[in-house]
Design a protein around this motif. Sequence first.
Motif, PDB file in Angstrom:
ATOM      1  N   ARG B 108       0.834  -1.210   0.000  1.00 49.56           N
ATOM      2  CA  ARG B 108       0.000   0.000   0.000  1.00 49.56           C
ATOM      3  C   ARG B 108       0.866   1.256   0.000  1.00 49.56           C
ATOM      4  NH1 ARG B 108      -3.034   0.721   5.428  1.00 49.56           N
ATOM      5  NH2 ARG B 108      -0.951   1.445   5.982  1.00 49.56           N
ATOM      6  N   LEU B 111       2.565   1.771  -3.486  1.00 48.17           N
ATOM      7  CA  LEU B 111       1.629   2.228  -4.528  1.00 48.17           C
ATOM      8  C   LEU B 111       1.220   3.678  -4.278  1.00 48.17           C
ATOM      9  CD1 LEU B 111      -0.620  -0.968  -4.827  1.00 48.17           C
ATOM     10  CD2 LEU B 111       1.234  -0.247  -6.363  1.00 48.17           C
ATOM     11  N   TRP B 115       2.768   7.267  -6.317  1.00 47.63           N
ATOM     12  CA  TRP B 115       1.778   8.154  -6.952  1.00 47.63           C
ATOM     13  C   TRP B 115       1.869   9.567  -6.360  1.00 47.63           C
ATOM     14  CZ3 TRP B 115      -2.429  10.517  -4.388  1.00 47.63           C
ATOM     15  CH2 TRP B 115      -3.325  11.201  -5.221  1.00 47.63           C
ATOM     16  N   LEU B 171      -0.132  -7.127  -2.613  1.00 50.25           N
ATOM     17  CA  LEU B 171      -0.326  -6.342  -3.837  1.00 50.25           C
ATOM     18  C   LEU B 171      -1.705  -6.611  -4.425  1.00 50.25           C
ATOM     19  CD1 LEU B 171       3.093  -6.518  -5.684  1.00 50.25           C
ATOM     20  CD2 LEU B 171       1.879  -4.459  -4.973  1.00 50.25           C
ATOM     21  N   PHE B 175      -3.905  -3.430  -5.090  1.00 44.68           N
ATOM     22  CA  PHE B 175      -3.921  -2.971  -6.482  1.00 44.68           C
ATOM     23  C   PHE B 175      -5.340  -2.718  -6.986  1.00 44.68           C
ATOM     24  CE2 PHE B 175      -2.443  -2.735 -10.894  1.00 44.68           C
ATOM     25  CZ  PHE B 175      -1.232  -2.092 -10.700  1.00 44.68           C
ATOM     26  N   VAL B 178      -6.111   1.228  -7.121  1.00 42.54           N
ATOM     27  CA  VAL B 178      -5.255   2.272  -7.717  1.00 42.54           C
ATOM     28  C   VAL B 178      -5.938   3.064  -8.838  1.00 42.54           C
ATOM     29  CG1 VAL B 178      -3.093   1.137  -7.101  1.00 42.54           C
ATOM     30  CG2 VAL B 178      -4.094   0.730  -9.346  1.00 42.54           C
ATOM     31  N   TRP B 207       4.121   6.645 -13.656  1.00 39.08           N
ATOM     32  CA  TRP B 207       3.874   5.769 -12.508  1.00 39.08           C
ATOM     33  C   TRP B 207       3.980   4.304 -12.931  1.00 39.08           C
ATOM     34  CZ3 TRP B 207       0.024   2.173 -11.057  1.00 39.08           C
ATOM     35  CH2 TRP B 207      -0.003   1.841  -9.684  1.00 39.08           C
ATOM     36  N   VAL B 211       6.505   1.628 -11.291  1.00 40.80           N
ATOM     37  CA  VAL B 211       5.956   0.432 -10.673  1.00 40.80           C
ATOM     38  C   VAL B 211       6.516  -0.828 -11.354  1.00 40.80           C
ATOM     39  CG1 VAL B 211       3.803  -0.902 -10.529  1.00 40.80           C
ATOM     40  CG2 VAL B 211       3.866   1.454  -9.706  1.00 40.80           C
ATOM     41  N   ARG B 222       2.604  -7.870 -12.270  1.00 36.52           N
ATOM     42  CA  ARG B 222       1.687  -6.766 -12.023  1.00 36.52           C
ATOM     43  C   ARG B 222       0.265  -7.339 -11.931  1.00 36.52           C
ATOM     44  NH1 ARG B 222       1.557  -1.264 -13.930  1.00 36.52           N
ATOM     45  NH2 ARG B 222      -0.567  -0.616 -14.324  1.00 36.52           N
TER      46      ARG B 222
END
Lengths: 171, 260
Positions: B108, B111, B115, B171, B175, B178, B207, B211, B222
């Motif tokens: 968390r 991410l 950003w 994740l 995710f 996001v 981003w 990432v 991902r």
Amino acid sequence: MSAAERAVGPVDPVVTRILEVLSVVPDPEIPAVSLADLGILRGVEKNPAGDYQAVLTPTYSGCPATKAIQDSVRAALDAHGLTRIGIRSRLSPPWTTDWITDEGREKLRAYGISPPERGVGQPSLRAESPVSCPRCDSTSTEEISRFGSTPCKSMWRCLSCLEPFEHFKCH
Amino acid sequence: MSALASSSSDLQKARFEHALRLGDDALILAQRLGETCGHAPTLELDLSFANVGLDLLGQATLLLGVAGEIEGQGRDADALAYQRDVLAFRNCVLVEQPNGDFARLIARQFLFSSWQLALFQKMEALPDERLSAIAAKAVKEVTYHERLAASWMARLGDGTEESHKRLVDGLAWSFRFVEELFEVDATIAPLVAAGEAVDVSKLRPEWDARVAQVFAEAKVARPKPMRVVMHGRTGRHGEHLGHILSELQFLQRAYPGATW
């Protein structure tokens, strides 16, 4: 203090007096150095209405000492009969450890805190320039913790004299 | 009401919403990090999380202070933090997610901080000098938050079988939330058009690249993007925010107006 004097002109006796009083106000967390040494005191300004203002800046957005710093400045002004002086906080440009004076750096070292290196501080986890031990000057040192007793310091250990010490981080 | 008056009041409302969104993100994540105090895996991380939370709390105080000034109804940062209920909060749902285990917390944080860093770098050019000054100040702090989280992403993902699995799970949890970070909705669109807010949709390529780089170092895939029904920016929060507020606002709810 030269920046502050430039801001209002060289010969305003009130500004000089305020700066004189505030130049010795210690930092509440690191009393060995003054707010002026740390560059937290940005200067004294006079607005068009003729009111004076002491301008401060926080080190980190969430620095818990911000309120204590304002209180010490107010107390110092009051103790010297300097009333009706405003105190304001200014963020821009953001404070950097490059504003710590040479005298401030020496005081930090004598107090046992390794001062920050010069050059715009870039926070980083690795590959920082070596930090020297404030006791024995050895650069054979290692970081123990990114944060110490305050957000602006990290904890280190000297591998030569084995003493732990604090480092004022570049920021 | 004339079209002009409507548009000018829309813009003013959007300015308030904009500052609230920024401030609430920082406030709620600060509160979540505060929960870890005394519970992190090591003393060093305990100090790190508490101090990252402290940075965010400072940012929240400044940003909510600006929101109160824009609103002009006499509410300061404290009033906005302590005297609003769930539906009035504008934080993204990512930051209100429970900490979970260490890996989920790190996911968390990475991410969000990656950003927030991209956003604040762009915010330095905004015309509102209050917002640009806060952003310029915060960039230095968030740079560290992002690096701390990225380094732990790599250590967990490229660590043991167990740490890898936990990071993948963390994740997958985070995710899902996001998409909201990159959305320009009807409330904020006029402000973006006027150049007074960063177009967050344009932060996406930068981003995504960052990432992807950290996911590669962490040896994790991902997760698939997903849309959820929750939408923090318009007050449609999950069940968790209410619980956060019951703790964050306890004192002011039990003893309204209490001071020390």
